[in-house]
Design a protein around this motif. Structure first.
Motif, short mmCIF file in Angstrom:
data_model
loop_
_atom_site.label_atom_id
_atom_site.label_comp_id
_atom_site.label_asym_id
_atom_site.label_seq_id
_atom_site.Cartn_x
_atom_site.Cartn_y
_atom_site.Cartn_z
N UNK A 37 88.80 65.90 118.18
CA UNK A 37 89.32 64.61 117.75
C UNK A 37 89.16 63.67 118.94
N UNK A 38 88.69 62.46 118.68
CA UNK A 38 88.56 61.46 119.73
C UNK A 38 89.69 60.45 119.57
N UNK A 39 90.35 60.13 120.67
CA UNK A 39 91.41 59.12 120.67
C UNK A 39 90.83 57.85 121.28
N UNK A 85 77.41 66.67 124.00
CA UNK A 85 77.24 67.66 125.07
C UNK A 85 78.41 68.66 125.11
N UNK A 86 79.54 68.27 124.53
CA UNK A 86 80.69 69.19 124.51
C UNK A 86 80.45 70.38 123.58
N UNK A 87 79.51 70.21 122.64
CA UNK A 87 79.23 71.27 121.68
C UNK A 87 80.25 71.35 120.56
N UNK A 88 81.18 70.41 120.52
CA UNK A 88 82.22 70.40 119.48
C UNK A 88 81.82 69.47 118.34
N UNK A 89 82.30 69.78 117.15
CA UNK A 89 82.07 68.92 115.99
C UNK A 89 83.15 67.84 115.97
N UNK A 90 82.75 66.58 116.08
CA UNK A 90 83.71 65.49 116.02
C UNK A 90 84.13 65.30 114.57
N UNK A 91 85.40 65.53 114.28
CA UNK A 91 85.89 65.41 112.91
C UNK A 91 86.65 64.12 112.67
N UNK A 92 87.30 63.60 113.72
CA UNK A 92 88.20 62.47 113.56
C UNK A 92 88.16 61.57 114.78
N UNK A 93 88.23 60.26 114.51
CA UNK A 93 88.42 59.27 115.57
C UNK A 93 89.75 58.60 115.25
N UNK A 94 90.72 58.77 116.14
CA UNK A 94 92.05 58.18 115.94
C UNK A 94 92.14 56.91 116.78
N UNK A 95 92.41 55.79 116.11
CA UNK A 95 92.53 54.50 116.80
C UNK A 95 94.02 54.25 117.06
N UNK A 96 94.39 54.14 118.33
CA UNK A 96 95.81 54.02 118.67
C UNK A 96 96.42 52.67 118.33
N UNK A 97 95.61 51.61 118.46
CA UNK A 97 96.09 50.28 118.07
C UNK A 97 94.89 49.37 117.83
N UNK A 98 95.15 48.21 117.28
CA UNK A 98 94.08 47.38 116.76
C UNK A 98 93.38 46.43 117.69
N UNK A 99 93.49 46.59 118.98
CA UNK A 99 92.71 45.74 119.88
C UNK A 99 91.24 46.18 119.81
N UNK A 100 90.34 45.20 119.78
CA UNK A 100 88.94 45.52 119.50
C UNK A 100 88.32 46.50 120.48
N UNK A 101 88.80 46.54 121.73
CA UNK A 101 88.22 47.49 122.68
C UNK A 101 88.55 48.94 122.33
#
Length: 147
Positions: free
Chosen positions: A47-49, A67-83
């Motif tokens: 999971x990517x934060x 390169x991590x060899x992991x399957x990215x399943x989820x991207x969690x967005x902590x708050x709505x700032x565009x960056x």
């Protein structure tokens, strides 16, 4: 099988910003600060934060995740700032099976930041000759609210 998680941090460097601001820039000009994204991984999946705001950095982030060899399943967005969410479009191009999730409040803020006036401002401030352009100034196409 292991029940351990790993946590790794990707840091994108400061980037020049050329925004039409009503005050003079500091010596060396305005910069966007370094930006970090965190990968939380189990044995096979991750999971990517948050993401990073430029195409160049989002592509490097995608390479790093791959390169991590992991399957990215989820991207969690902590708050709505565009960056925090702009890089999601580039990441979804590389990892189409991943989904983008955020709280309802975050989704509302992303929708507000994706309004045309905000889009123009975002694009102007994050792009210039020699600087990477933002991945997108729109709500990620697969953002879902979570409670």
């Amino acid at each position: 099988m292991t029940d351990q998680l790993t946590l790794s941090v990707f840091t994108a460097p400061a980037r020049p910003v050329h925004a039409p601001l009503p005050v003079a820039p500091p010596d060396g000009g305005w910069t966007w600060p370094p930006t970090a994204a965190t990968l939380i991984a189990g044995e096979r999946e991750a999971i990517l934060v948050d993401t990073v705001p430029t195409v160049e950095d989002a592509q490097k982030l995608a390479d790093w995740i791959e390169a991590s060899g992991k399957e990215l399943t989820t991207i969690y967005i902590t708050h709505g700032h565009f960056d925090h969410f702009l890089g999601s479009s580039t990441l979804l191009d590389r990892f189409p099976q991943a989904r983008v999730v955020a709280t309802e409040a975050t989704v509302r803020l992303i929708e507000a930041e994706a309004e045309p006036d905000m889009t123009s401002s975002c694009t102007a401030s994050c792009s210039s000759t020699g600087s990477a352009r933002p991945s997108s100034c729109r709500r990620p196409s697969r953002t879902t609210a979570s409670t």
